[in-house]
Design a protein around this motif. Structure first.
Motif, PDB file in Angstrom:
ATOM      1  N   THR A  40     -16.371  -7.509  20.192  1.00  0.00           N
ATOM      2  CA  THR A  40     -14.994  -7.952  19.969  1.00  0.00           C
ATOM      3  C   THR A  40     -14.115  -6.736  19.731  1.00  0.00           C
ATOM      4  O   THR A  40     -14.471  -5.849  18.957  1.00  0.00           O
ATOM      5  N   ASP A  41     -12.973  -6.687  20.383  1.00  0.00           N
ATOM      6  CA  ASP A  41     -12.018  -5.596  20.174  1.00  0.00           C
ATOM      7  C   ASP A  41     -11.078  -5.948  19.031  1.00  0.00           C
ATOM      8  O   ASP A  41     -10.645  -7.101  18.931  1.00  0.00           O
ATOM      9  N   PRO A  42     -10.745  -4.980  18.168  1.00  0.00           N
ATOM     10  CA  PRO A  42      -9.755  -5.247  17.125  1.00  0.00           C
ATOM     11  C   PRO A  42      -8.465  -5.779  17.759  1.00  0.00           C
ATOM     12  O   PRO A  42      -8.029  -5.304  18.803  1.00  0.00           O
ATOM     13  N   GLY A  43      -7.894  -6.795  17.131  1.00  0.00           N
ATOM     14  CA  GLY A  43      -6.695  -7.431  17.661  1.00  0.00           C
ATOM     15  C   GLY A  43      -6.979  -8.607  18.564  1.00  0.00           C
ATOM     16  O   GLY A  43      -6.077  -9.373  18.907  1.00  0.00           O
ATOM     17  N   GLU A  44      -8.232  -8.797  18.945  1.00  0.00           N
ATOM     18  CA  GLU A  44      -8.605  -9.880  19.859  1.00  0.00           C
ATOM     19  C   GLU A  44      -8.583 -11.247  19.157  1.00  0.00           C
ATOM     20  O   GLU A  44      -8.289 -12.252  19.785  1.00  0.00           O
ATOM     21  N   ARG A  45      -8.900 -11.281  17.879  1.00  0.00           N
ATOM     22  CA  ARG A  45      -8.920 -12.535  17.130  1.00  0.00           C
ATOM     23  C   ARG A  45      -7.615 -12.695  16.371  1.00  0.00           C
ATOM     24  O   ARG A  45      -7.278 -11.873  15.526  1.00  0.00           O
ATOM     25  N   LEU A  46      -6.911 -13.763  16.652  1.00  0.00           N
ATOM     26  CA  LEU A  46      -5.584 -13.996  16.119  1.00  0.00           C
ATOM     27  C   LEU A  46      -5.545 -13.964  14.592  1.00  0.00           C
ATOM     28  O   LEU A  46      -4.688 -13.310  14.006  1.00  0.00           O
ATOM     29  N   PRO A  49      -7.189  -9.997  12.799  1.00  0.00           N
ATOM     30  CA  PRO A  49      -6.802  -8.914  13.717  1.00  0.00           C
ATOM     31  C   PRO A  49      -7.579  -7.618  13.514  1.00  0.00           C
ATOM     32  O   PRO A  49      -7.666  -6.814  14.435  1.00  0.00           O
ATOM     33  N   ASP A  50      -8.157  -7.400  12.334  1.00  0.00           N
ATOM     34  CA  ASP A  50      -8.917  -6.178  12.080  1.00  0.00           C
ATOM     35  C   ASP A  50     -10.389  -6.308  12.462  1.00  0.00           C
ATOM     36  O   ASP A  50     -11.129  -5.329  12.415  1.00  0.00           O
TER      37      ASP A  50
END
Length: 125
Positions: A40-46, A49-50
């Motif tokens: 998972t890339d940071p910012g990918e999960r609403l 975000p971290d």
């Protein structure tokens, strides 16, 4: 190893019995959590975000020494932050050769004497 205790497996799926699939063991559950974090890339999960180790970004970056050093530091920090208490991290190594990328993570599931090594890799096309 102790049971995972009914935590959902990753990726989410429905079993043949119509119920959600769960991780078989605590070690399986922790590995699945580690996979989610790394991929998972940071910012990918609403709403988180971290959250994320940022390995997906390596697919689109130039693979030089600076990029691998930053990726290694980012992954180490993410694992220590998000899986603290679940994983005793021993090492993270990011190696890029041409367009091939290998991420090797060595850890112990908290409370387990067993050392686990997992490798994430992308081979050159």
């Amino acid at each position: 190893m102790s049971s995972a205790g009914g935590h959902l497996a990753f990726p989410f799926s429905i079993g043949n019995d119509g119920r959600t699939v769960t991780a078989d063991t605590l070690a399986d559950q922790v590995l699945q959590e580690l996979e989610q974090l790394v991929l998972t890339d940071p910012g990918e999960r609403l709403f988180l975000p971290d959250f994320g180790g940022g390995a997906g970004r390596l697919l689109f970056e130039t693979t030089d020494e600076n990029t691998t050093s930053v990726a290694q530091a980012t992954l180490t920090q993410a694992i220590q932050n998000w899986l603290a208490g679940r994983v005793q991290l021993q090492s993270v190594n990011v190696l890029a050769t041409g367009s091939a990328i290998n991420i090797t993570i060595v850890y112990q599931v908290a409370g387990s004497p067993t050392t686990v090594q997992t490798i994430f890799q992308r081979n050159s096309p």
